[in-house]
Design a protein around this motif. Structure first.
Motif, PDB file in Angstrom:
ATOM      1  N   TRP A  36       0.855  -1.187   0.000  1.00  0.00           N
ATOM      2  CA  TRP A  36       0.000   0.000   0.000  1.00  0.00           C
ATOM      3  C   TRP A  36       0.894   1.240   0.000  1.00  0.00           C
ATOM      4  N   PHE A  37       0.523   2.175  -0.846  1.00  0.00           N
ATOM      5  CA  PHE A  37       1.208   3.446  -0.947  1.00  0.00           C
ATOM      6  C   PHE A  37       0.163   4.544  -0.826  1.00  0.00           C
ATOM      7  N   ARG A  38       0.624   5.761  -0.554  1.00  0.00           N
ATOM      8  CA  ARG A  38      -0.322   6.877  -0.515  1.00  0.00           C
ATOM      9  C   ARG A  38       0.359   8.133  -1.038  1.00  0.00           C
ATOM     10  N   GLN A  39      -0.485   9.026  -1.542  1.00  0.00           N
ATOM     11  CA  GLN A  39       0.017  10.304  -2.030  1.00  0.00           C
ATOM     12  C   GLN A  39      -0.986  11.386  -1.687  1.00  0.00           C
ATOM     13  N   ALA A  40      -0.525  12.358  -0.932  1.00  0.00           N
ATOM     14  CA  ALA A  40      -1.341  13.514  -0.589  1.00  0.00           C
ATOM     15  C   ALA A  40      -1.069  14.624  -1.593  1.00  0.00           C
ATOM     16  N   PRO A  41      -2.019  15.543  -1.767  1.00  0.00           N
ATOM     17  CA  PRO A  41      -1.816  16.640  -2.709  1.00  0.00           C
ATOM     18  C   PRO A  41      -0.538  17.421  -2.408  1.00  0.00           C
ATOM     19  N   VAL A  48       3.375   2.901   2.523  1.00  0.00           N
ATOM     20  CA  VAL A  48       2.679   2.786   3.795  1.00  0.00           C
ATOM     21  C   VAL A  48       2.981   1.445   4.463  1.00  0.00           C
ATOM     22  N   SER A  49       2.798   0.383   3.690  1.00  0.00           N
ATOM     23  CA  SER A  49       3.005  -0.949   4.243  1.00  0.00           C
ATOM     24  C   SER A  49       3.152  -1.936   3.108  1.00  0.00           C
ATOM     25  N   THR A  69      -2.706  -2.084   9.982  1.00  0.00           N
ATOM     26  CA  THR A  69      -2.354  -3.494   9.884  1.00  0.00           C
ATOM     27  C   THR A  69      -2.614  -3.975   8.468  1.00  0.00           C
ATOM     28  N   ILE A  70      -1.591  -4.536   7.845  1.00  0.00           N
ATOM     29  CA  ILE A  70      -1.730  -5.099   6.509  1.00  0.00           C
ATOM     30  C   ILE A  70      -1.944  -6.606   6.628  1.00  0.00           C
ATOM     31  N   TRP A 105       8.556  -4.328  -1.087  1.00  0.00           N
ATOM     32  CA  TRP A 105       7.975  -3.156  -1.714  1.00  0.00           C
ATOM     33  C   TRP A 105       7.830  -3.331  -3.219  1.00  0.00           C
ATOM     34  N   PRO A 106       6.589  -3.250  -3.744  1.00  0.00           N
ATOM     35  CA  PRO A 106       6.411  -3.271  -5.195  1.00  0.00           C
ATOM     36  C   PRO A 106       7.109  -2.081  -5.852  1.00  0.00           C
TER      37      PRO A 106
END
Length: 122
Positions: A36-41, A48-49, A69-70, A105-106
């Motif tokens: 899981w990844f995330r991107q804020a503006p 993330v995990s 938790t993943i 990590w992908p």
């Protein structure tokens, strides 16, 4: 054709919880590490995990350790991210990714979904 689809995002108040899901099709799911990844503006994408193909190894960013938790269900080709004690700074687009050739990590060359928005209000 490989498809990676996230779901479960939404609007939640600070301190609340959400569970994200990611379903992958067109691949042998348990041959892939998932993340899981995330991107804020205005910010760079961050990891993330991630979780190994068997689920035996996981890694968390310091910012979410102890709150997120993943997990994965290889029988259902589904990845999850349980997010508790959410903070406004967790607001971002959350992406799921799959990769057959890394430890956790992908990479950008893996398979990525379109994202699901998580918004945490204060």
């Amino acid at each position: 054709q490989v498809q990676v689809v996230e779901s479960g995002g939404g609007l939640v108040q600070a301190g609340g919880s959400l569970r994200l899901s990611c379903t992958a099709s067109g691949l042998t799911f348990d041959d892939y590490v998932m993340g899981w990844f995330r991107q804020a503006p205005g910010k760079e994408r961050e990891g993330v995990s991630c979780i190994s193909w068997s689920g035996g190894s996981t890694y968390y960013a310091d910012s979410v350790k102890g709150r997120f938790t993943i997990s994965r269900d290889n029988a259902k080709n589904t990845l999850y991210l349980q997010m508790n004690s959410l903070k406004p700074e967790d607001t971002a687009m959350y992406y799921c990714a799959a990769d057959p050739d890394t430890d956790c990590w992908p990479r950008d060359t893996g398979y990525w979904g379109q994202g699901t928005q998580v918004t945490v209000s204060s």
